[in-house]
Scaffold this active site. Structure first.
Site, mmCIF file in Angstrom:
data_model
loop_
_atom_site.group_PDB
_atom_site.id
_atom_site.type_symbol
_atom_site.label_atom_id
_atom_site.label_comp_id
_atom_site.label_asym_id
_atom_site.label_seq_id
_atom_site.Cartn_x
_atom_site.Cartn_y
_atom_site.Cartn_z
ATOM 1 N N ARG A 144 -12.481 1.721 -11.479
ATOM 2 C CA ARG A 144 -12.599 0.361 -10.963
ATOM 3 C C ARG A 144 -13.524 0.336 -9.757
ATOM 4 O O ARG A 144 -13.430 1.203 -8.882
ATOM 5 C CB ARG A 144 -11.224 -0.158 -10.548
ATOM 6 C CG ARG A 144 -11.315 -1.570 -9.993
ATOM 7 C CD ARG A 144 -9.981 -2.078 -9.546
ATOM 8 N NE ARG A 144 -9.568 -1.486 -8.282
ATOM 9 C CZ ARG A 144 -8.403 -1.736 -7.710
ATOM 10 N NH1 ARG A 144 -7.533 -2.525 -8.289
ATOM 11 N NH2 ARG A 144 -8.081 -1.175 -6.563
ATOM 12 N N ARG A 196 -8.729 3.857 -8.371
ATOM 13 C CA ARG A 196 -9.097 2.969 -7.261
ATOM 14 C C ARG A 196 -10.139 3.708 -6.426
ATOM 15 O O ARG A 196 -9.787 4.611 -5.675
ATOM 16 C CB ARG A 196 -7.869 2.623 -6.417
ATOM 17 C CG ARG A 196 -6.825 1.768 -7.135
ATOM 18 C CD ARG A 196 -5.615 1.567 -6.222
ATOM 19 N NE ARG A 196 -4.726 0.509 -6.668
ATOM 20 C CZ ARG A 196 -3.594 0.714 -7.333
ATOM 21 N NH1 ARG A 196 -3.230 1.923 -7.667
ATOM 22 N NH2 ARG A 196 -2.830 -0.320 -7.674
ATOM 23 N N GLY A 200 -3.950 -6.676 -14.050
ATOM 24 C CA GLY A 200 -3.590 -6.240 -12.695
ATOM 25 C C GLY A 200 -2.430 -7.105 -12.259
ATOM 26 O O GLY A 200 -2.589 -8.091 -11.533
ATOM 27 N N THR A 201 -1.250 -6.702 -12.697
ATOM 28 C CA THR A 201 -0.099 -7.595 -12.502
ATOM 29 C C THR A 201 0.432 -7.588 -11.062
ATOM 30 O O THR A 201 1.289 -8.395 -10.738
ATOM 31 C CB THR A 201 1.029 -7.241 -13.489
ATOM 32 O OG1 THR A 201 1.160 -5.819 -13.518
ATOM 33 C CG2 THR A 201 0.726 -7.757 -14.872
ATOM 34 N N CYS A 204 -2.425 -2.228 -15.653
ATOM 35 C CA CYS A 204 -2.484 -1.163 -14.643
ATOM 36 C C CYS A 204 -1.760 -1.557 -13.366
ATOM 37 O O CYS A 204 -1.780 -0.816 -12.389
ATOM 38 C CB CYS A 204 -3.915 -0.742 -14.359
ATOM 39 S SG CYS A 204 -4.907 -2.054 -13.624
ATOM 40 N N GLU A 250 -6.366 -10.455 -13.121
ATOM 41 C CA GLU A 250 -5.398 -10.442 -12.012
ATOM 42 C C GLU A 250 -5.441 -11.727 -11.198
ATOM 43 O O GLU A 250 -4.779 -11.851 -10.176
ATOM 44 C CB GLU A 250 -5.607 -9.211 -11.122
ATOM 45 C CG GLU A 250 -7.019 -9.003 -10.639
ATOM 46 C CD GLU A 250 -7.197 -7.701 -9.848
ATOM 47 O OE1 GLU A 250 -6.203 -7.098 -9.422
ATOM 48 O OE2 GLU A 250 -8.360 -7.310 -9.649
ATOM 49 N N ASP A 308 -1.646 -8.163 -8.359
ATOM 50 C CA ASP A 308 -2.299 -9.368 -7.842
ATOM 51 C C ASP A 308 -1.935 -10.596 -8.676
ATOM 52 O O ASP A 308 -1.776 -11.692 -8.133
ATOM 53 C CB ASP A 308 -3.825 -9.183 -7.822
ATOM 54 C CG ASP A 308 -4.272 -8.534 -6.521
ATOM 55 O OD1 ASP A 308 -3.861 -9.025 -5.454
ATOM 56 O OD2 ASP A 308 -5.015 -7.545 -6.573
ATOM 57 N N HIS A 360 0.819 -1.211 0.000
ATOM 58 C CA HIS A 360 0.000 0.000 0.000
ATOM 59 C C HIS A 360 0.857 1.267 0.000
ATOM 60 O O HIS A 360 0.657 2.172 -0.818
ATOM 61 C CB HIS A 360 -0.944 -0.028 1.212
ATOM 62 C CG HIS A 360 -1.797 1.180 1.305
ATOM 63 N ND1 HIS A 360 -1.447 2.292 2.032
ATOM 64 C CD2 HIS A 360 -2.973 1.472 0.707
ATOM 65 C CE1 HIS A 360 -2.387 3.209 1.900
ATOM 66 N NE2 HIS A 360 -3.330 2.740 1.106
HETATM 67 C C1 PEP Z 1 -3.208 -5.035 -9.481
HETATM 68 O O1 PEP Z 1 -3.543 -5.970 -8.768
HETATM 69 O O2 PEP Z 1 -2.282 -5.096 -10.290
HETATM 70 C C2 PEP Z 1 -3.917 -3.744 -9.377
HETATM 71 C C3 PEP Z 1 -3.628 -2.763 -10.194
HETATM 72 O O3 PEP Z 1 -4.826 -3.595 -8.374
HETATM 73 P P1 PEP Z 1 -4.435 -3.302 -6.846
HETATM 74 O O4 PEP Z 1 -2.997 -2.950 -6.817
HETATM 75 O O5 PEP Z 1 -5.316 -2.189 -6.411
HETATM 76 O O6 PEP Z 1 -4.765 -4.613 -6.190
HETATM 77 MG MG MG Z 2 -5.449 -5.928 -7.773
#
Ligand code: PEP
Ligand code: MG
Length: 626
Positions: free
Chosen positions: A367, A311, A517-518, A582, A496, A520, A205
């Site tokens: 999203r 987000r 969503g690379t 993303c 993802e 996850d 985070h």
């Molecule tokens: C991801 O998983 O790549 C993504 C962009 O989403 P988040 O980082 O919010 O899980």
């Molecule tokens: Mg994600």
């Protein structure tokens, strides 16, 4: 006799003027060895005019041959010049831009060669403040960890987001030191000069949010011995207390005791020129990940062509929204939940309007809510009591609800589209906010062609996507029809979860776009927690099992295989499928090259990485052409 080291151009500024040092009565490597203080190269002209004239000629020959600035070593013996060595000279990022532009103007290289000769990552230092180089040499280094978000920060240590906000409000510069951060800390993170965390990797985070804000962050410093209760920690053999000065270098991951003066970022005219060339030659579009109008506007300035990821959850932590989201989570019935969501809807709508306005009609992907709900519930007794009072429940009831939200593995728990499957009214509210905001902005700007993009996270099964999509479509169509509009909108999904990639041909039947969503996808493919892997990855690097952090640089062999497969499978049933990325890899140069190669349409990255991605995308296209 004498010896010297010289650059054909100034390696600090790029100025086209011989730059170097010379020593008399010395030979070979004596200047490099640093045993005596040399004189500026210009004085060589007085001591050895003939050899100097010849040396100037040689400089020109070498530059003409290598088409780049040279770093040379030479010796003069009895007036005769001997060249010992030449190589392309190392230079500062600012010099690299000036030299590239000058070489184009001098007809020595073309625009593509200019684009190719600049290290994309080096642009970071032009966009963020840096420590004063002289002061940095004297600064006491006390530790180092992950260089999670570039820039330099000096400030007084605080341990909570609340304190960061309070201290900053009275004009103090602060560095926020946390075990880890969570969405609750956003305001404090914004107020701080920099963030240092004990836990967490490159996609934790703290790292992701700091990069989004363009704020310095050093993460995963497991050497810190944290004592949060007493507001102190130990690092490098010293105990630091609240209010002590600390300095962080987010570009190197180094941590220093005390304050170090910083110098502001400066972007010269050459930066714009090189970016212009990059835009001319790249095929990939570059979007940004932005959650606020401020970040979106920043990214536009850096050349973002749209938003690839908003987000929405980050907007829920503002003081005026958190009570409504908590009320929604602690509701017993659909009606109660809808009542709480109705309070959130206008706030979300105004957030989205702000973002659309900042993006001036460029595409915006929003999203739906993604994190596990427990992230939003109160932890402080006073907040729990307040919520109980607001909802007409007992404190024990609220505590029971909070306890029921506990998950052993929240990253694989009740989050993403699973929230919409269990509480479809969340999807209804978010769709209404997205569409109503787009209609309002379209009415204010008839010249823009608003096509909102709704993105469903964490999909692993086509029926799951179909279920949520149906809610979105029914809700959106009703609003658009009632407004008498013919506005189009897109519904897509994040890829993802490995199962989504493996069944991408099924998923694509329900999706207008995929966004990889690379973060996850890496987490789930490796089975590494993105927040904890930093603790053991160093051992893997030491033992040469892995060379790079897969959360920073895309693992092309494994995760990349899934991405490539999903692109092919998806496009096989839906040739118009729009493809992007993303995850944090969207701003990493080698990963951008991969995205170009597998045929994505765009990459999306944090605002301050947009120029890096533009340059990396151009380099990938130029390399490909070759
Ligand atoms: C991801 O998983 O790549 C993504 C962009 O989403 P988040 O980082 O919010 O899980
Ligand atoms: Mg994600």
């Amino acid at each position: 006799c004498g010896t010297g080291v010289a650059f054909t151009r100034n390696p600090a500024t790029g100025e086209k003027k011989l730059f170097g040092e010379f020593l008399t009565n010395a030979q070979g490597e004596d200047v490099v060895a640093g045993v005596r203080t040399p004189m500026p190269i210009s004085q060589m002209a007085e001591k050895f005019p003939e050899a100097f004239a010849q040396f100037e000629q040689v400089c020109k020959i070498l530059e003409d041959h290598y088409h780049d600035m040279q770093d040379m070593e030479f010796t003069v013996e009895n007036g005769k010049l001997y060249m010992l060595q030449t190589r392309n000279g190392k230079r500062t990022p600012a010099a690299a831009l000036k030299i590239a532009c000058d070489l184009v103007d001098e007809g020595m290289i073309d625009e593509k060669q200019a684009v190719a000769m600049i290290e994309p990552r080096s642009l970071d230092t032009l966009l963020h403040p840096q420590f004063d180089a002289e002061a940095l040499k004297k600064a006491p280094l006390i530790g180092s960890a992950l260089a999670a978000s570039p820039g330099a920060a000096s400030g007084k240590i605080v341990f909570t987001a609340e304190d960061a906000k309070e201290w900053a409000a009275r004009g103090e510069k602060v560095v926020l030191v946390r075990l880890e951060t969570s969405p609750e800390d956003i305001e404090g993170m914004k107020a701080a000069q920099g963030i240092l965390t004990v836990r967490g990797g490159m996609t934790s985070h703290a790292a992701v949010v700091a990069r989004g804000m363009g704020e310095c962050c050093v993460s995963g410093c497991s050497a810190i011995n944290m004592d949060e209760a007493n507001k102190q920690f130990e690092l490098g053999g010293k105990v630091f207390h609240e209010g002590d000065w600390l300095s962080l270098d987010g570009s190197t991951g180094k941590i220093y005791d005390g304050a170090i003066p910083t110098v502001d970022a400066s972007i010269g005219g050459e930066f714009g020129r090189v970016m212009g060339w990059a835009d001319k030659y790249r095929r990939l579009q570059v979007r940004t990940n932005a959650d606020t109008p401020h970040d979106a506007a920043q990214a536009r300035k850096f050349g973002a062509q749209g938003i690839g990821l908003t987000r929405t959850e980050h907007m829920f932590f503002d003081e005026d929204r958190i009570p409504a989201i908590r009320e929604m989570i602690c509701s017993d019935t659909v009606e109660q939940r809808e009542k709480a969501l109705a309070k959130l809807e206008p706030m979300q709508q105004s957030d989205f309007e702000g973002i659309y306005e900042a993006m001036e009609g460029c595409p915006v992907t929003i999203r739906f809510l993604d994190p596990p709900l427990h992230e939003f519930v109160p932890t402080e007794e006073a907040d729990i009591e307040l919520l109980a009072k607001d909802m007409g429940k007992s404190v024990a009831e609220i505590k029971n609800i909070i306890a029921s939200l506990h998950e052993f593995n929240p990253m694989m728990g009740h989050r993403g589209c699973r929230l919409d499957v269990t509480y479809p009214e969340i999807a209804v509210m978010q769709t209404r906010a997205v569409i109503k905001a787009a209609l309002a902005v379209q009415a204010r700007h008839p010249e823009w062609n608003m096509v909102p993009e709704i993105m469903i996270p964490l999909v692993g099964e086509v029926k799951e996507l179909a279920y949520v999509k149906k809610i979105v479509v029914e809700t959106a169509d009703e609003i658009i029809k009632a407004a008498g509009s013919d506005m189009k909108y897109l519904v897509g999904t994040m890829i993802e979860i490995p199962r989504a990639a493996l069944t991408a041909d099924e998923i694509a039947t329900q999706a207008d776009f995929f966004s990889f969503g690379t973060n996850d996808l890496t987490q789930m493919t490796f089975g590494f927690s993105r927040d904890d892997a930093g603790k053991f990855l160093d051992a893997y690097y030491d033992k040469k099992i892995y060379e790079n952090d897969p959360f920073a640089k895309l693992d092309q062999k494994g995760v990349g295989k899934l991405v490539e497969m999903a692109c092919k499978l998806g496009r096989s049933v839906n040739p118009k499928l729009h493809l992007g990325i993303c995850g944090e890899h969207g701003g990493d140069p080698s990963s951008v090259e991969f995205c170009h190669r597998v045929g994505l349409d765009y990459v999306s990255c944090s605002p301050f990485r947009v120029p890096i991605a533009r340059l990396a995308a151009a380099q990938a296209a130029i390399k490909d052409e070759k």
